[in-house]
Each structure stands twice: as structure tokens, then as C-alpha cells.
Design a protein around this motif. Structure first.
Motif, mmCIF file in Angstrom:
data_model
loop_
_atom_site.group_PDB
_atom_site.id
_atom_site.type_symbol
_atom_site.label_atom_id
_atom_site.label_comp_id
_atom_site.label_asym_id
_atom_site.label_seq_id
_atom_site.Cartn_x
_atom_site.Cartn_y
_atom_site.Cartn_z
ATOM 1 N N GLY A 174 -26.821 -44.274 -24.179
ATOM 2 C CA GLY A 174 -26.158 -43.177 -23.492
ATOM 3 C C GLY A 174 -26.647 -41.843 -24.006
ATOM 4 O O GLY A 174 -27.295 -41.763 -25.061
ATOM 5 N N GLY A 175 -26.351 -40.803 -23.261
ATOM 6 C CA GLY A 175 -26.721 -39.458 -23.671
ATOM 7 C C GLY A 175 -25.671 -38.853 -24.577
ATOM 8 O O GLY A 175 -24.704 -39.502 -24.982
ATOM 9 N N ALA A 176 -25.834 -37.575 -24.884
ATOM 10 C CA ALA A 176 -24.907 -36.871 -25.759
ATOM 11 C C ALA A 176 -23.522 -36.809 -25.129
ATOM 12 O O ALA A 176 -23.380 -36.483 -23.949
ATOM 13 C CB ALA A 176 -25.420 -35.461 -26.026
ATOM 14 N N ARG A 177 -22.509 -37.149 -25.912
ATOM 15 C CA ARG A 177 -21.103 -37.096 -25.486
ATOM 16 C C ARG A 177 -20.845 -37.938 -24.238
ATOM 17 O O ARG A 177 -19.925 -37.651 -23.471
ATOM 18 C CB ARG A 177 -20.675 -35.645 -25.220
ATOM 19 N N SER A 178 -21.625 -38.961 -24.065
ATOM 20 C CA SER A 178 -21.445 -39.819 -22.885
ATOM 21 C C SER A 178 -20.305 -40.811 -23.064
ATOM 22 O O SER A 178 -19.791 -41.365 -22.096
ATOM 23 C CB SER A 178 -22.736 -40.602 -22.607
ATOM 24 N N GLY A 179 -19.901 -41.056 -24.314
ATOM 25 C CA GLY A 179 -18.890 -42.067 -24.602
ATOM 26 C C GLY A 179 -19.479 -43.351 -25.152
ATOM 27 O O GLY A 179 -18.789 -44.364 -25.252
ATOM 28 N N LYS A 180 -20.760 -43.315 -25.529
ATOM 29 C CA LYS A 180 -21.415 -44.543 -25.992
ATOM 30 C C LYS A 180 -20.818 -45.068 -27.291
ATOM 31 O O LYS A 180 -20.665 -46.286 -27.456
ATOM 32 C CB LYS A 180 -22.922 -44.323 -26.140
ATOM 33 N N SER A 181 -20.462 -44.189 -28.224
ATOM 34 C CA SER A 181 -19.874 -44.654 -29.482
ATOM 35 C C SER A 181 -18.488 -45.241 -29.256
ATOM 36 O O SER A 181 -18.124 -46.260 -29.857
ATOM 37 C CB SER A 181 -19.800 -43.503 -30.489
ATOM 38 N N VAL A 182 -17.710 -44.607 -28.386
ATOM 39 C CA VAL A 182 -16.382 -45.143 -28.057
ATOM 40 C C VAL A 182 -16.515 -46.522 -27.432
ATOM 41 O O VAL A 182 -15.767 -47.452 -27.761
ATOM 42 C CB VAL A 182 -15.636 -44.189 -27.099
ATOM 43 N N GLU A 183 -17.496 -46.690 -26.546
ATOM 44 C CA GLU A 183 -17.710 -47.989 -25.912
ATOM 45 C C GLU A 183 -18.094 -49.042 -26.944
ATOM 46 O O GLU A 183 -17.591 -50.172 -26.916
ATOM 47 C CB GLU A 183 -18.809 -47.879 -24.851
ATOM 48 N N ALA A 184 -18.965 -48.682 -27.880
ATOM 49 C CA ALA A 184 -19.379 -49.634 -28.910
ATOM 50 C C ALA A 184 -18.199 -50.037 -29.785
ATOM 51 O O ALA A 184 -18.012 -51.223 -30.101
ATOM 52 C CB ALA A 184 -20.489 -49.026 -29.760
ATOM 53 N N GLU A 185 -17.380 -49.060 -30.178
ATOM 54 C CA GLU A 185 -16.218 -49.363 -31.013
ATOM 55 C C GLU A 185 -15.207 -50.207 -30.258
ATOM 56 O O GLU A 185 -14.577 -51.107 -30.835
ATOM 57 C CB GLU A 185 -15.593 -48.052 -31.493
ATOM 58 N N ARG A 186 -15.035 -49.938 -28.979
ATOM 59 C CA ARG A 186 -14.092 -50.704 -28.172
ATOM 60 C C ARG A 186 -14.477 -52.183 -28.120
ATOM 61 O O ARG A 186 -13.621 -53.063 -28.066
ATOM 62 C CB ARG A 186 -14.042 -50.118 -26.762
ATOM 63 N N ARG A 187 -15.771 -52.465 -28.163
ATOM 64 C CA ARG A 187 -16.239 -53.847 -28.066
ATOM 65 C C ARG A 187 -15.873 -54.676 -29.289
ATOM 66 O O ARG A 187 -15.877 -55.905 -29.222
ATOM 67 C CB ARG A 187 -17.756 -53.880 -27.861
ATOM 68 N N LEU A 188 -15.564 -54.021 -30.389
ATOM 69 C CA LEU A 188 -15.253 -54.757 -31.615
ATOM 70 C C LEU A 188 -13.840 -54.497 -32.121
ATOM 71 O O LEU A 188 -13.476 -54.966 -33.193
ATOM 72 C CB LEU A 188 -16.260 -54.395 -32.706
ATOM 73 N N GLU A 189 -13.017 -53.767 -31.359
ATOM 74 C CA GLU A 189 -11.699 -53.390 -31.863
ATOM 75 C C GLU A 189 -10.737 -54.570 -31.969
ATOM 76 O O GLU A 189 -9.716 -54.465 -32.646
ATOM 77 C CB GLU A 189 -11.093 -52.297 -30.980
ATOM 78 N N THR A 190 -11.041 -55.705 -31.321
ATOM 79 C CA THR A 190 -10.177 -56.879 -31.438
ATOM 80 C C THR A 190 -10.676 -57.857 -32.502
ATOM 81 O O THR A 190 -10.186 -58.986 -32.572
ATOM 82 C CB THR A 190 -10.053 -57.620 -30.099
ATOM 83 N N TYR A 191 -11.626 -57.428 -33.324
ATOM 84 C CA TYR A 191 -12.170 -58.285 -34.383
ATOM 85 C C TYR A 191 -11.878 -57.659 -35.741
ATOM 86 O O TYR A 191 -12.049 -56.450 -35.929
ATOM 87 C CB TYR A 191 -13.681 -58.487 -34.191
ATOM 88 N N PRO A 192 -11.459 -58.459 -36.719
ATOM 89 C CA PRO A 192 -11.148 -57.923 -38.049
ATOM 90 C C PRO A 192 -12.405 -57.760 -38.896
ATOM 91 O O PRO A 192 -13.439 -58.365 -38.646
ATOM 92 C CB PRO A 192 -10.235 -59.006 -38.641
ATOM 93 N N ASP A 193 -12.315 -56.912 -39.891
ATOM 94 C CA ASP A 193 -13.340 -56.818 -40.944
ATOM 95 C C ASP A 193 -14.728 -56.438 -40.414
ATOM 96 O O ASP A 193 -15.736 -56.951 -40.888
ATOM 97 C CB ASP A 193 -13.423 -58.141 -41.713
ATOM 98 N N VAL A 194 -14.797 -55.567 -39.459
ATOM 99 C CA VAL A 194 -16.077 -55.101 -38.932
ATOM 100 C C VAL A 194 -16.760 -54.197 -39.961
ATOM 101 O O VAL A 194 -16.111 -53.413 -40.648
ATOM 102 C CB VAL A 194 -15.865 -54.336 -37.607
#
Length: 413
Positions: A242-262
Motif C-alpha cells: 500500500g501507499g502512504a497512510r493507505s491503512g496497510k499497517s492496520v490491515e496487517a495488524e488486523r490479520r493477527l489480532e486474534t492470535y496470541p504472542d505475535v
């Protein structure tokens, strides 16, 4: 055990009455969801909601066989009318267990928010966990056997899913169903995509999920009305562009938010005397779950080669900057005198490490080169090399997505 989801929405339903938001406007027809209610084997009803009898009839069931009605959370508004023949709804005190004439056993679980969770064991040993909206099991840090089916507020309490995974209550073959769905998450394909990344899914109101033993084995078959039903298999490697401020980091974090100990790998490090950069780093830290561990490094190959919990790398563009610094790639003479070959070797080692990774990995990178051509040779060099890094890593990932203006576009393989 047959579990019929008479409704799958939030207590206010979806769409919400008189709500003008775009998500409610799209939640029409098959996308509409009544307040969540579960009918178990035709004899046990969780959460009596308005229109439950009609919802059961549409799903091909009657409520005449219900012998117990249990509530999981406080109900706001006027009392719900109890259909004739149904027992009065009740809530079981935390820690108490009911043994029903049907052979079901129901244990009440304490929650970390108002409400009661229920663990149900069927006559043949099938196990179901049902949790109220906005709630997670309190103190769920012990070790338990995985449930066959877990029905809970996945989108509202991803941390609750992570706790259950850590405790073993959600295993590889657990069917994780998202309910209590509200307008905070887009419906349709976007909801399905987000849930699949968490190993979960949503089903339409009226769906029946069945768990039953396979004769002669210790395995249970999970199926829906229309055929085989398995939990989504989460890709091991995902590249988020993604580009700058596109939300790419939020999307990446969302993909692992239901997993412990990331393990969160920050490749940017710290920059002394740069308060704006410190503010960016602080915002990222505050957004991440407290259970995640942060490692600040650009030495990605050893981490990718280790066994362990999921790995989130943010981001490859900063990794490339560090790699180009090390080979003095910004200098034309150094670049022509061996810097190019040294950088390409490091990129090849990274791509090979991604190919061989056995842990779950989500990698973030910037997508550049779609706009103005950089005015300097070093700028063009960085743009070109980042394109090569992205292409090489993407080729080793089961999934790649492009984030544009906060919307996620899956890229075909």
C-alpha cells in the motif's frame, strides 16, 4: 449436535433502525441480520429475541421442543414476549452446571464484561462454546481441550479469540463462527475476507451447523446443510502492499489480532532528535495488543528461519533502506563497483527465507513507482529495487493484497 443460528447480528440487529450509515444501507436482503440467538438440538435456546419463533420456522424448526431458555447478556428495551409453551428465560450463575433431560450439560462461564458464557456438551460428547456480545472468558489462561464449535463476537473481541487460542479452546479444526455482527464492520465480501484471516466465518441467519462423531473413529465431522464445512485455512505467508497512510499497517495488524504472542518486527528502529518519527512509532505501539512482543531489527533472515509464534514485519521498504545503506548503494561509483550485486544477494537471501518460513508471517511493504519518476538517480534506484523486493517476496506468499484508501484488494496469484 445441531446448532441453528436463528440470528447472527448485534442486539440491535443489522441494519439498525434509522441509522443512515453506508454499512447499514448495504445490509439488506441476505445481508440483514437479526439479533443473535442459537437453537441447539431443538431443545435448548440461547437468547430469546423478538421474532425467534418466526426465525425458527423459516429455518425449518419449531420451538415446541425447547425445554430450556438461557440468556447470555442483559437485554435493553421492553421485555421480549415469551411465545406460548416456552419456559421462562433464565441466566445460570457463573460456575454452575445444568444437566438437561435431553442429555446436554451446560456450564456457565464468567465473562470480563456483563453477561454469561455457556459451554455445552452434547449427548455424544460434542462441545460448543457460546459467548455474549462484547465479552471474553474471564481468566481464560489455563489449558483446555478444543471445542468443536465456538460462536462468539469475533469482530468485537479479537483479543478474546486470542485468549481462547492460547488456552487451547480454539484448535486447528474448531469451527469459529462470528455472531453479534454490527455496522462497525463492512458486510459481504469484506467481512468474509477479514474473518477468513482470523480462521473464522459468518453464516446467514437460519444456518444449521452440525457436529457429530464419525462411526468407528474419534474424529468429529463438521458440516453445514449444504455439505462439508471446515474452518478456513489461514495462509502461512501474506504480503500487504500500500501507499502512504493507505491503512496497510492496520490491515496487517488486523490479520493477527486474534492470535496470541505475535512477534512484531519493527525495521525502522529509533531516530534520535526526530519527534515526528517518535510519534509515529508510539501510535503503532499503542495500537498493538499488549501480549505482542516487539523486536527492532533489520536482520530478518534468522527470524524467518525460526519456529515460533506469528511474525509481523513492518516494513520491507525500511529494510531495503537499511540494506542499501550497508552496501553504499546511494553512491553511483559504489553501486557500479559491487553494490548492486551485494544488494541483490541480500534480497535473494530474504526471498529464500520467506520461501522456507514455517511460522505464520505477515509482511508489509510500500507500493511505489505508480506516480512521478524520482528526479535523482538514487531515488530511481530505490524505487526499482523496492519493486524487485516486492515482486520476489510476493512470489513466495500464498496471499498478497493491495490497500488503497483503506480498502483491501486481493491480488490474484
Amino acid at each position: 449436535m445441531d446448532v441453528t443460528l436463528l440470528g447472527t447480528g448485534a442486539p440491535a440487529g443489522l441494519p439498525r433502525t434509522d441509522c443512515p450509515c453506508a454499512r447499514c444501507a448495504r445490509a439488506l436482503g441476505a445481508g440483514a441480520r437479526a439479533a443473535t440467538a442459537l437453537l441447539v438440538d431443538g431443545t435448548l435456546l440461547f437468547d430469546l429475541t423478538p421474532g425467534a419463533a418466526f426465525a425458527a420456522a423459516r429455518a425449518g424448526h419449531a420451538l415446541s421442543g425447547v425445554r430450556q431458555v438461557l440468556l447470555s447478556h442483559p437485554h435493553e428495551g421492553p421485555p421480549v414476549e415469551v411465545p406460548p409453551g416456552l419456559p421462562q428465560p433464565a441466566r445460570v450463575p457463573d460456575g454452575r452446571e445444568l444437566a438437561l433431560m435431553s442429555g446436554h450439560r451446560v456450564r456457565a462461564l464468567a465473562m470480563d464484561a456483563p453477561g454469561t458464557g455457556y459451554a455445552v456438551t452434547g449427548p455424544e460428547g460434542e462441545r460448543l462454546l457460546y459467548l455474549p456480545p462484547g465479552g471474553a472468558v474471564a481468566g481464560s489462561r489455563g489449558t483446555v481441550d478444543p471445542f468443536d464449535t465456538v460462536v462468539m463476537d469475533v469482530t468485537g473481541r479479537p483479543d478474546g479469540v486470542a485468549l481462547l487460542r492460547r488456552a487451547g479452546a480454539i484448535g486447528e479444526d474448531t469451527v469459529l463462527l462470528a455472531v453479534h455482527l454490527d455496522h462497525d464492520v463492512p458486510q459481504g465480501a469484506e467481512l468474509a475476507r477479514r474473518l477468513a484471516a482470523a480462521g473464522a466465518r459468518a453464516v446467514p441467519d437460519g444456518t444449521t451447523v452440525r457436529t457429530r462423531p464419525v462411526p468407528g473413529t474419534g474424529v468429529r465431522e463438521l458440516s453445514r446443510d449444504e455439505g462439508p464445512y471446515r474452518a478456513p485455512r489461514v495462509p502461512r505467508r501474506t504480503l500487504v502492499l500500500g501507499g502512504a497512510r493507505s491503512g496497510k499497517s492496520v490491515e496487517a495488524e488486523r490479520r493477527l489480532e486474534t492470535y496470541p504472542d505475535v512477534v512484531y518486527v519493527a525495521t525502522g528502529g529509533t531516530r534520535a532528535g526526530d519527534p515526528e518519527w517518535a510519534e509515529r512509532v508510539g501510535a503503532h505501539r499503542e495500537r498493538r495488543p499488549a501480549s505482542w512482543r516487539t523486536v527492532e531489527t533489520c536482520d530478518l533472515v534468522p527470524l524467518l528461519g525460526e519456529e515460533g509464534p506469528p511474525l509481523l514485519v513492518d516494513c520491507l521498504s525500511l529494510w531495503l533502506t537499511d540494506a542499501m545503506d550497508e552496501v553504499d548503494a546511494w553512491d553511483d561509483t559504489a553501486w557500479a563497483g559491487g553494490g548492486r550485486e551485494a544488494l541483490r544477494k541480500r534480497v535473494a537471501e530474504l526471498v529464500e527465507a520467506v520461501r522456507c518460513a514455517r511460522r505464520r508471517v505477515v509482511l508489509v511493504s510500500n507500493e511505489v513507482g505508480s506516480g512521478v519518476v524520482p528526479a535523482t538517480a538514487s531515488g530511481r534506484r530505490y524505487r526499482d529495487e523496492l519493486g524487485r523486493v516486492n515482486a520476489g517476496v510476493s512470489g513466495e506468499c500464498e496471499e498478497a493484497v493491495l490497500v488503497v484508501a483503506g480498502r483491501v484488494l486481493p491480488l490474484p496469484g
